[in-house]
Design a protein around this motif. Sequence first.
Motif, mmCIF file in Angstrom:
data_model
loop_
_atom_site.group_PDB
_atom_site.id
_atom_site.type_symbol
_atom_site.label_atom_id
_atom_site.label_comp_id
_atom_site.label_asym_id
_atom_site.label_seq_id
_atom_site.Cartn_x
_atom_site.Cartn_y
_atom_site.Cartn_z
ATOM 1 N N GLU A 21 10.117 2.186 -1.074
ATOM 2 C CA GLU A 21 10.028 0.750 -1.723
ATOM 3 C C GLU A 21 9.800 0.131 -1.061
ATOM 4 O OE1 GLU A 21 12.070 -2.121 -4.405
ATOM 5 O OE2 GLU A 21 13.163 -0.784 -4.211
ATOM 6 N N GLU A 22 10.645 0.330 0.514
ATOM 7 C CA GLU A 22 10.129 -0.767 1.521
ATOM 8 C C GLU A 22 8.639 -0.119 1.741
ATOM 9 O OE1 GLU A 22 11.823 -0.551 6.109
ATOM 10 O OE2 GLU A 22 13.569 0.048 4.571
ATOM 11 N N LEU A 23 8.109 1.427 1.770
ATOM 12 C CA LEU A 23 7.188 1.655 2.438
ATOM 13 C C LEU A 23 6.127 0.710 1.307
ATOM 14 C CD1 LEU A 23 7.259 5.303 3.507
ATOM 15 C CD2 LEU A 23 7.075 2.539 5.104
ATOM 16 N N ASN A 24 6.069 1.230 0.384
ATOM 17 C CA ASN A 24 5.468 0.879 -0.646
ATOM 18 C C ASN A 24 5.383 -1.140 -0.596
ATOM 19 O OD1 ASN A 24 3.558 1.235 -3.060
ATOM 20 N ND2 ASN A 24 4.552 0.284 -4.080
ATOM 21 N N LEU A 25 5.916 -1.934 0.232
ATOM 22 C CA LEU A 25 5.860 -3.660 -0.167
ATOM 23 C C LEU A 25 4.516 -3.492 0.879
ATOM 24 C CD1 LEU A 25 9.242 -4.809 -0.631
ATOM 25 C CD2 LEU A 25 7.928 -4.561 -2.597
ATOM 26 N N ILE A 26 5.208 -2.885 2.166
ATOM 27 C CA ILE A 26 4.410 -2.735 2.649
ATOM 28 C C ILE A 26 2.842 -2.257 2.403
ATOM 29 C CG2 ILE A 26 3.475 -2.379 5.368
ATOM 30 C CD1 ILE A 26 6.628 -2.673 5.882
ATOM 31 N N GLN A 27 2.566 -1.658 2.504
ATOM 32 C CA GLN A 27 1.152 -0.664 1.706
ATOM 33 C C GLN A 27 -0.015 -1.527 0.859
ATOM 34 O OE1 GLN A 27 1.392 3.504 0.814
ATOM 35 N NE2 GLN A 27 -0.092 3.799 -0.034
ATOM 36 N N VAL A 28 0.480 -1.967 0.205
ATOM 37 C CA VAL A 28 -0.071 -2.159 -0.615
ATOM 38 C C VAL A 28 -1.053 -3.517 -0.644
ATOM 39 C CG1 VAL A 28 -0.628 -3.304 -3.284
ATOM 40 C CG2 VAL A 28 1.248 -1.056 -2.991
ATOM 41 N N PRO A 29 -0.618 -4.586 0.188
ATOM 42 C CA PRO A 29 -1.075 -5.944 0.316
ATOM 43 C C PRO A 29 -2.041 -5.274 1.816
ATOM 44 C CG PRO A 29 0.947 -5.866 0.855
ATOM 45 C CD PRO A 29 1.494 -5.329 0.024
ATOM 46 N N LEU A 30 -0.969 -4.320 2.200
ATOM 47 C CA LEU A 30 -2.083 -3.924 3.330
ATOM 48 C C LEU A 30 -3.266 -3.129 3.250
ATOM 49 C CD1 LEU A 30 -2.293 -2.920 7.160
ATOM 50 C CD2 LEU A 30 -0.881 -1.549 6.399
ATOM 51 N N MET A 31 -3.337 -1.995 2.595
ATOM 52 C CA MET A 31 -4.442 -1.123 2.307
ATOM 53 C C MET A 31 -5.875 -2.367 1.131
ATOM 54 S SD MET A 31 -3.830 0.788 4.499
ATOM 55 C CE MET A 31 -5.532 1.509 4.446
ATOM 56 N N ASP A 32 -4.700 -2.719 0.687
ATOM 57 C CA ASP A 32 -6.110 -3.745 -0.493
ATOM 58 C C ASP A 32 -6.522 -4.494 0.672
ATOM 59 O OD1 ASP A 32 -5.403 -3.048 -2.552
ATOM 60 O OD2 ASP A 32 -3.837 -4.206 -3.101
ATOM 61 N N TYR A 33 -6.375 -4.971 1.730
ATOM 62 C CA TYR A 33 -6.849 -5.425 2.577
ATOM 63 C C TYR A 33 -7.758 -5.009 3.461
ATOM 64 C CZ TYR A 33 -7.811 -8.686 7.089
ATOM 65 O OH TYR A 33 -8.313 -9.738 7.980
ATOM 66 N N VAL A 34 -7.229 -3.370 3.276
ATOM 67 C CA VAL A 34 -7.909 -3.324 4.665
ATOM 68 C C VAL A 34 -9.182 -2.582 3.460
ATOM 69 C CG1 VAL A 34 -8.447 -0.910 5.715
ATOM 70 C CG2 VAL A 34 -6.140 -1.895 5.754
ATOM 71 N N ASN A 35 -9.236 -2.163 2.331
ATOM 72 C CA ASN A 35 -10.000 -1.836 1.721
ATOM 73 C C ASN A 35 -11.342 -3.086 1.730
ATOM 74 O OD1 ASN A 35 -11.534 0.371 -0.813
ATOM 75 N ND2 ASN A 35 -10.753 -1.096 -1.381
ATOM 76 N N THR A 36 -10.846 -4.013 1.480
ATOM 77 C CA THR A 36 -11.205 -5.357 1.374
ATOM 78 C C THR A 36 -12.800 -5.433 2.170
ATOM 79 O OG1 THR A 36 -9.721 -6.210 -0.496
ATOM 80 C CG2 THR A 36 -11.649 -7.465 0.344
ATOM 81 N N SER A 37 -11.772 -5.213 3.059
ATOM 82 C CA SER A 37 -12.231 -6.073 4.875
ATOM 83 C C SER A 37 -12.844 -4.900 5.157
ATOM 84 C CB SER A 37 -11.530 -5.930 5.672
ATOM 85 O OG SER A 37 -10.643 -7.411 5.592
ATOM 86 N N ALA A 38 -13.324 -3.103 4.585
ATOM 87 C CA ALA A 38 -14.403 -2.285 5.258
ATOM 88 C C ALA A 38 -15.292 -2.803 4.353
ATOM 89 C CB ALA A 38 -13.442 -1.497 4.660
ATOM 90 N N LEU A 39 -14.884 -3.092 2.806
ATOM 91 C CA LEU A 39 -16.490 -3.770 2.169
ATOM 92 C C LEU A 39 -17.881 -4.480 2.987
ATOM 93 C CD1 LEU A 39 -14.834 -2.907 -1.394
ATOM 94 C CD2 LEU A 39 -16.600 -1.341 0.387
ATOM 95 N N GLU A 40 -16.499 -5.675 3.764
ATOM 96 C CA GLU A 40 -16.968 -6.676 3.893
ATOM 97 C C GLU A 40 -18.122 -6.595 5.381
ATOM 98 O OE1 GLU A 40 -13.950 -10.377 2.261
ATOM 99 O OE2 GLU A 40 -13.804 -9.383 3.862
ATOM 100 N N PHE A 41 -17.379 -5.992 6.225
ATOM 101 C CA PHE A 41 -17.514 -5.667 7.512
ATOM 102 C C PHE A 41 -18.857 -4.543 7.533
ATOM 103 C CE2 PHE A 41 -13.474 -5.467 9.572
ATOM 104 C CZ PHE A 41 -13.962 -6.338 10.871
ATOM 105 N N ILE A 42 -18.703 -3.644 6.020
ATOM 106 C CA ILE A 42 -20.048 -2.336 6.238
ATOM 107 C C ILE A 42 -21.333 -3.448 5.384
ATOM 108 C CG2 ILE A 42 -21.407 -1.379 4.069
ATOM 109 C CD1 ILE A 42 -18.124 0.500 4.089
#
Length: 561
Positions: free
Chosen positions: A497-518
């Motif tokens: 639960e602790e890891l998931n609370l970090i992972q979800v918003p973090l990786m959403d941002y990483v994925n969105t940013s990847a498309l924006e950088f590309i």
Amino acid sequence: MKKRAVSLLLAAVMVGSLTACGGSDSDKKEGPTMSAEEADKDLDYEYGEGVTFHSEKPVIYTMMFSDHENYPLKEDWRIWSAIEERSNVTFDLTSVARTDYNDKVTATVNSGSAPYIIPKIYDSSPYEDSGQVVAVSDWVQYMPNYSKQVEEWGMEDDLKQIYASDGKYYRLPGMWESVAGGYSLIVRKDIFEAAGVDMSKEASWTWEDLYDALKKVQEHTGKDNIWSDQFQFGCTMNMAAATYNVTAGNSQDGGDWGLKNGTKFDFDKNEFYFADTTDEYKEFLTYLHKLYDEKILDPETFTQDSTQAQAKFFRGDSYVLAANYQILSDIQSQNKMTDEGAELYFLTTPSGPAGNLKLSSAAGRLENGIMISKNALEELGEEEFIKMLRFIDWLWYSDEGHELCQWGVEGETYTKDADGNIVLNSDIYFNGFNPGAEKQLNVDYGFGGGVFAYGGNTFIQLSKFSAPEKEWNERINSNKEDVLLMPPILADEMEKEELNLIQVPLMDYVNTSALEFITGKKDLEADWDSYVKECQENLKAKEYVEKANEIFNNTKDILGY
């Protein structure tokens, strides 16, 4: 023989709370009480290594069924009667559309109403703390065919990939004796060669070599957007990311292809690190941005569905498409290319800075697998529960079961040649065999479907490959290196639960940013430092890695590190 019971239970299930229905931790960890000798007394069934499971009395087991839209469930499929004839076992099915399957599994498990057998599970971790699924690793000593595969194929390290925090595992995975190729890129060989591309060297191509080839095609055809990909580019991003030693790949229609939690494992330092802020990740994005910026990559790639992407490829508007070999076989056998001169070629995945890697080995030799609900143990009792496990052991893990589920009934759907090779009947199509045949093995008979037919020895694996697919795998095996298996992060319920609370918003941002950088919405020079700071500090990637390494250090003994 009684009438076969294949009932389709399509009623909606009530979703209960994990807390209310989860059971106690001590209940969850209950294991068997019977010794092997006690479990073999006064049996009313036959079982064993190389023995066909058969019950003296008819048995019905409840089971979830993932209903695939390309070969929808039929009550009169031959697979049902073939299983019953051998084993005297039938299924009471809860049939769910493939696209809704994971949600329905979650609903039934959480509500405590799950059928006994829950196949087609890729990840058991969301259910391991529910108290509603059995720790199957406690019971595999009663399964001789499964145990033989683990021992003879050396699966111990692979199985560590699915350990829970208690050092047990909660799904029986499909297991392959050897790793075969997975996804890659289909290209129009005729167009590439007309553009002057030397296809004889493709097995050693890097991603930069592929770029050079694509530039030649672009110049030769005078067209932009010559690569219009499917899976919203998630599959291709995953393939490329692995060769840059980073993580990427997410799509609305395909889910998480490889984005995951952004971590990689440093085998020299024996620790996890966040890969998606490294120089390698920036290099990875720079490459993909170049494809986009130079109008090689179709901008619609990131939003179109697979049907739209395939249509462009079929009519010759694009010349590259991410796929697996079955998709390629279906394109060719069903004559989907509108250009009669189209010659398709399946590339081996290009290499990158991390090496010339066999990407399909990154997940080991495990396939999706079977969870067993706690209801089975509680309602059947230990003796009958072991009996059910031995039926599963035969159907999903014996050589006979693999051959039956994959190819059907010898003499009816297939024969064997003088060398013992499987020969599918000429009037039946499957996976590139017998194009144009009037019947299909999975559609009309139920064999070769994803619920039953996965895993197996090298013989059964190769039997599924047409000659071109065998040649493709030979190209992969002769040129590429296996990927090292990362250790799992064996988090307990609170740690997850602790890891998931970090992972979800973090990786959403990483994925969105990847498309924006590309696509150039973010600049890889001007905006890079702020991206790294946002990940590491504001979105707590640094904290995530620290917690992951703490868990790893606390579970090294379980993992054997």
